[in-house]
Design an enzyme around this catalytic site. Structure first.
Site, PDB file in Angstrom:
ATOM      1  N   ARG A  35     -68.224  12.875  23.929  1.00  0.00           N
ATOM      2  CA  ARG A  35     -67.321  12.201  24.869  1.00  0.00           C
ATOM      3  C   ARG A  35     -67.853  12.275  26.295  1.00  0.00           C
ATOM      4  NH1 ARG A  35     -61.063  13.521  22.987  1.00  0.00           N
ATOM      5  NH2 ARG A  35     -61.098  12.183  21.130  1.00  0.00           N
ATOM      6  N   LYS A 190     -51.348  11.558   5.443  1.00  0.00           N
ATOM      7  CA  LYS A 190     -50.010  10.970   5.396  1.00  0.00           C
ATOM      8  C   LYS A 190     -50.056   9.453   5.510  1.00  0.00           C
ATOM      9  CE  LYS A 190     -47.545  14.950   7.399  1.00  0.00           C
ATOM     10  NZ  LYS A 190     -46.612  15.381   8.464  1.00  0.00           N
ATOM     11  N   GLY A 343     -61.605  10.697  15.165  1.00  0.00           N
ATOM     12  CA  GLY A 343     -60.958  11.732  14.368  1.00  0.00           C
ATOM     13  C   GLY A 343     -61.833  12.304  13.275  1.00  0.00           C
ATOM     14  N   GLY A 366     -56.259   8.456  18.048  1.00  0.00           N
ATOM     15  CA  GLY A 366     -54.901   7.941  18.174  1.00  0.00           C
ATOM     16  C   GLY A 366     -54.844   6.610  18.887  1.00  0.00           C
TER      17      GLY A 366
END
Length: 384
Positions: A35, A190, A343, A366
């Site tokens: 990053r 999920k 992620g 996200g």
């Protein structure tokens, strides 16, 4: 969205929001500087265009307004200084008169400020007083309306940095004008966390490949036994609706056809291959099986555009890494446009040494998902 092409920075102090929320070891050394490196093109362009000074803002962790020394940006400033080959001091105060000398200065962790995550106007005004213009290059934080990503942008001439620009243009392009066939790979724990992404691709993708523990609500919705597998109960109805929508829209939503089982979530557990998807009692599915991996890989390699977010199994455990590795290798081998949504998928690419073999590796997990879902990102909207 305004970009650096729309901003005059010559002779000006530029406030730059960057995403330096990077992992460190126990001694505070940065263990993954991707990053930080991602911000370098924007910083270099601003300096080349004659900016008088760059004042950088970033967050690390969740100190919640408390000055936790373990979340100081000083080690990150040191790494940035190595990459830029110059000294990067850390500003402990938001007082403009106390700003350290130097071509590039990094403010201390903005989340030390109690008003940061509340988008406090008074704090945004303090940030704005430090500079003449504002650039947001922190895509990983652009889905939050914070003082450093949103409030300050309303007070200064502002634009997107090159990293933020590339992220938005690339991710929007996947849905707006993909090269066909478009294949979306969606994994993770999920289904409720990823249903927005699945819904977006149901309208545009030729195939959606499902993996990870989120496949078990789909199996349960179809009447299969899931044993002791992680199966999100709230996800069963969601999965059933996604299956119905896929059938109605003519999108191929593919599920695993074989699995790799374990008795516990451990690298030392007994590993059992399962030719099918009905998991016996006392067993849990921890990876997709070899037939599924081969079939998914064939879909991926033949794609014109690929989007991947989420592992196929517990890839952090060596006995259950094969499915995710097969997908990662197929994404790397695909000659089409390949976009990985940050992620765990990014971590998997790094684990298998493939991070340099994709078209675009997102810096914001996200944020990338919310953009794909069609949600408005406050840090992007304010630059429009």
């Amino acid at each position: 969205m305004r970009t650096l092409d729309d901003l005059d920075v010559s002779g000006k102090v530029v406030l730059v929001r960057v995403d330096f929320n990077v992992p460190q070891d126990q001694d505070g050394r940065v263990t993954d500087d991707a990053r930080i490196r991602g911000a370098l093109p924007t910083l270099a362009e601003l300096r080349e265009k004659g900016a008088a000074k760059l004042v950088l803002m970033a967050h690390l962790g969740r100190p919640k307004g408390e000055r936790d020394p373990a979340l100081s940006l000083k080690p990150i400033a040191a790494r940035l200084g190595e990459l830029l080959e110059l000294d990067v001091p850390v500003a402990e105060s938001l007082d403009p008169s106390a700003l350290p000398d130097g071509e590039v200065v990094l403010l201390e962790n903005v989340r030390y400020e109690a008003g940061e995550t509340k988008d406090d106007p008074a704090l945004a005004a303090q940030y704005a007083a430090l500079a003449d213009v504002y650039v947001n290059d922190a895509f990983g934080a652009a889905h939050r309306a914070h003082a450093s990503t949103h409030g300050v942008a309303t007070l200064l001439p502002s634009a997107a940095g090159r990293l933020l620009q590339r992220e938005v243009e690339t991710l929007n392009g996947i849905l707006a004008a993909p090269q066909k066939p478009l294949v979306a790979i969606v994994g993770g724990a999920k289904v409720t966390d990823k249903i927005g992404v699945i819904d977006a691709f149901l309208d545009t993708a030729d195939a959606i490949l499902i993996g990870g523990a989120m496949c078990f609500p789909f199996f349960k919705a179809q009447g299969h036994a899931v044993g002791a597998s992680l199966c999100e109960e709230d996800g069963v109805a969601v999965a059933r609706r996604a299956l119905d929508d896929a059938a109605a829209k003519g999108c191929r939503l593919l599920l695993p056809t074989d699995l790799v089982l374990g008795e516990s979530f451990s690298a030392d557990t007994t590993v059992t291959p399962l030719d099918g998807v009905d998991v016996p009692d006392g067993q849990m599915g921890l990876d997709v099986g070899p037939r599924t991996a081969e079939g998914y890989a064939a879909e991926i390699v033949a794609a014109g555009t690929v989007f991947w977010n989420g592992p196929m199994g517990a890839f952090e455990l060596e006995p259950f890494a094969a499915g995710t590795k097969a997908v990662a290798e197929a994404v790397a081998a695909c000659e089409g446009t390949t976009v990985v949504g940050g992620g765990d998928s990014a971590a998997a690419l790094a684990q298998f040494g493939l991070e340099s073999r994709v078209t675009h590796l997102s810096t914001g997990g996200g944020a990338s998902l919310e953009l794909i879902e069609g949600k408005t990102l406050p840090g992007v909207e304010v630059l429009s």
